[in-house]
Motif scaffolding. Sequence first.
Motif, PDB file in Angstrom:
ATOM      1  N   GLY A 187       0.834  -1.204   0.000  1.00 50.08           N
ATOM      2  CA  GLY A 187       0.000   0.000   0.000  1.00 50.08           C
ATOM      3  C   GLY A 187       0.863   1.246   0.000  1.00 50.08           C
ATOM      4  N   VAL A 188       0.484   2.249   0.762  1.00 48.01           N
ATOM      5  CA  VAL A 188       1.202   3.526   0.801  1.00 48.01           C
ATOM      6  C   VAL A 188       2.527   3.353   1.540  1.00 48.01           C
ATOM      7  N   VAL A 189       3.617   3.738   0.871  1.00 53.50           N
ATOM      8  CA  VAL A 189       4.954   3.600   1.469  1.00 53.50           C
ATOM      9  C   VAL A 189       5.744   4.908   1.450  1.00 53.50           C
ATOM     10  N   GLY A 190       5.202   5.971   0.847  1.00 51.53           N
ATOM     11  CA  GLY A 190       5.939   7.223   0.799  1.00 51.53           C
ATOM     12  C   GLY A 190       5.055   8.395   0.461  1.00 51.53           C
ATOM     13  N   HIS A 191       5.598   9.591   0.683  1.00 52.51           N
ATOM     14  CA  HIS A 191       4.838  10.831   0.503  1.00 52.51           C
ATOM     15  C   HIS A 191       5.792  11.981   0.217  1.00 52.51           C
ATOM     16  N   VAL A 192       5.337  12.932  -0.577  1.00 43.88           N
ATOM     17  CA  VAL A 192       6.030  14.199  -0.764  1.00 43.88           C
ATOM     18  C   VAL A 192       4.982  15.270  -1.040  1.00 43.88           C
ATOM     19  N   GLY A 193       5.283  16.490  -0.617  1.00 44.36           N
ATOM     20  CA  GLY A 193       4.367  17.593  -0.872  1.00 44.36           C
ATOM     21  C   GLY A 193       5.096  18.811  -1.397  1.00 44.36           C
ATOM     22  N   LEU A 194       4.309  19.735  -1.915  1.00 45.76           N
ATOM     23  CA  LEU A 194       4.788  21.063  -2.292  1.00 45.76           C
ATOM     24  C   LEU A 194       3.978  22.069  -1.503  1.00 45.76           C
ATOM     25  N   ALA A 195       4.654  23.087  -1.002  1.00 45.75           N
ATOM     26  CA  ALA A 195       3.975  24.133  -0.241  1.00 45.75           C
ATOM     27  C   ALA A 195       4.613  25.477  -0.549  1.00 45.75           C
ATOM     28  N   ALA A 196       3.811  26.521  -0.420  1.00 42.87           N
ATOM     29  CA  ALA A 196       4.293  27.887  -0.611  1.00 42.87           C
ATOM     30  C   ALA A 196       3.865  28.730   0.589  1.00 42.87           C
ATOM     31  N   PRO A 197       4.511  28.504   1.743  1.00 43.37           N
ATOM     32  CA  PRO A 197       4.116  29.256   2.936  1.00 43.37           C
ATOM     33  C   PRO A 197       4.485  30.735   2.876  1.00 43.37           C
ATOM     34  N   ASP A 198       5.471  31.068   2.044  1.00 43.99           N
ATOM     35  CA  ASP A 198       5.894  32.460   1.862  1.00 43.99           C
ATOM     36  C   ASP A 198       5.633  32.835   0.408  1.00 43.99           C
ATOM     37  N   PRO A 199       4.647  33.703   0.151  1.00 43.31           N
ATOM     38  CA  PRO A 199       4.274  33.991  -1.238  1.00 43.31           C
ATOM     39  C   PRO A 199       5.359  34.680  -2.070  1.00 43.31           C
ATOM     40  N   VAL A 200       6.388  35.221  -1.440  1.00 36.04           N
ATOM     41  CA  VAL A 200       7.444  35.887  -2.214  1.00 36.04           C
ATOM     42  C   VAL A 200       8.682  35.013  -2.383  1.00 36.04           C
ATOM     43  N   ALA A 201       8.666  33.815  -1.812  1.00 32.27           N
ATOM     44  CA  ALA A 201       9.806  32.897  -1.941  1.00 32.27           C
ATOM     45  C   ALA A 201       9.394  31.697  -2.786  1.00 32.27           C
ATOM     46  N   PRO A 202      10.367  31.022  -3.390  1.00 36.11           N
ATOM     47  CA  PRO A 202      10.035  29.816  -4.161  1.00 36.11           C
ATOM     48  C   PRO A 202       9.357  28.773  -3.274  1.00 36.11           C
ATOM     49  N   PRO A 203       8.519  27.938  -3.848  1.00 37.49           N
ATOM     50  CA  PRO A 203       7.861  26.885  -3.067  1.00 37.49           C
ATOM     51  C   PRO A 203       8.867  25.900  -2.469  1.00 37.49           C
ATOM     52  N   LEU A 204       8.390  25.172  -1.486  1.00 37.90           N
ATOM     53  CA  LEU A 204       9.179  24.166  -0.781  1.00 37.90           C
ATOM     54  C   LEU A 204       8.731  22.754  -1.130  1.00 37.90           C
ATOM     55  N   VAL A 205       9.692  21.871  -1.294  1.00 40.24           N
ATOM     56  CA  VAL A 205       9.403  20.447  -1.256  1.00 40.24           C
ATOM     57  C   VAL A 205       9.323  20.121   0.228  1.00 40.24           C
ATOM     58  N   THR A 206       8.266  19.456   0.635  1.00 37.04           N
ATOM     59  CA  THR A 206       8.048  19.252   2.055  1.00 37.04           C
ATOM     60  C   THR A 206       7.459  17.880   2.348  1.00 37.04           C
ATOM     61  N   ARG A 207       7.646  17.449   3.579  1.00 40.79           N
ATOM     62  CA  ARG A 207       7.053  16.209   4.094  1.00 40.79           C
ATOM     63  C   ARG A 207       7.424  14.979   3.254  1.00 40.79           C
ATOM     64  N   LEU A 208       8.682  14.953   2.774  1.00 38.33           N
ATOM     65  CA  LEU A 208       9.159  13.766   2.056  1.00 38.33           C
ATOM     66  C   LEU A 208       9.458  12.685   3.093  1.00 38.33           C
TER      67      LEU A 208
END
Length: 157
Positions: A56-77
């Motif tokens: 089943g599910v064995v991994g995860h990754v997300g994209l987030a933009a918590p700061d609208p003036v900075a590039p997005p983050l790869v998160t929760r890998l």
Amino acid sequence: MHIRPRSHDDLQQLVEVLWRTHDQDGYPAHWPNDPASWLTPPGHLAAWTARTSDAGVVGHVGLAAPDPVAPPLVTRLVVHPDHRGRGIADALLVTAEAAAGTAAAVPTLRLDVTEETPGAWRLYERRGWRLTHRSPADWTKPDGTVPTMRWYEKHLR
């Protein structure tokens, strides 16, 4: 292995993956009160899961933009400890990078990782991420120490 957009139905299995990762590696450093919500950080843009036919599910990754003036983050890998070394983290990163690269306004991604997790930062460096700086974290570990963060960036075009 199959990578697909994360669905609500994935969250329970993802919490189990996160718990195993926390138990083995100390990530996240503090177990969240609501681990399913923790997987959707402020500025959440998208997330994907890695699935195998046997586990089943064995991994995860997300994209987030918590700061609208900075590039997005790869998160929760996160990859289940029993499924590491099979290219799952690479495949999740490829997916996040490709998704961000198709967005006209996203030429660069960022991420951060603790200095004490060389397996993680070696993965990023091998995948072409460039170390931009190190700095103290804005949080403490359970023992009260402040880890050093390594900040990375990748230009997608």
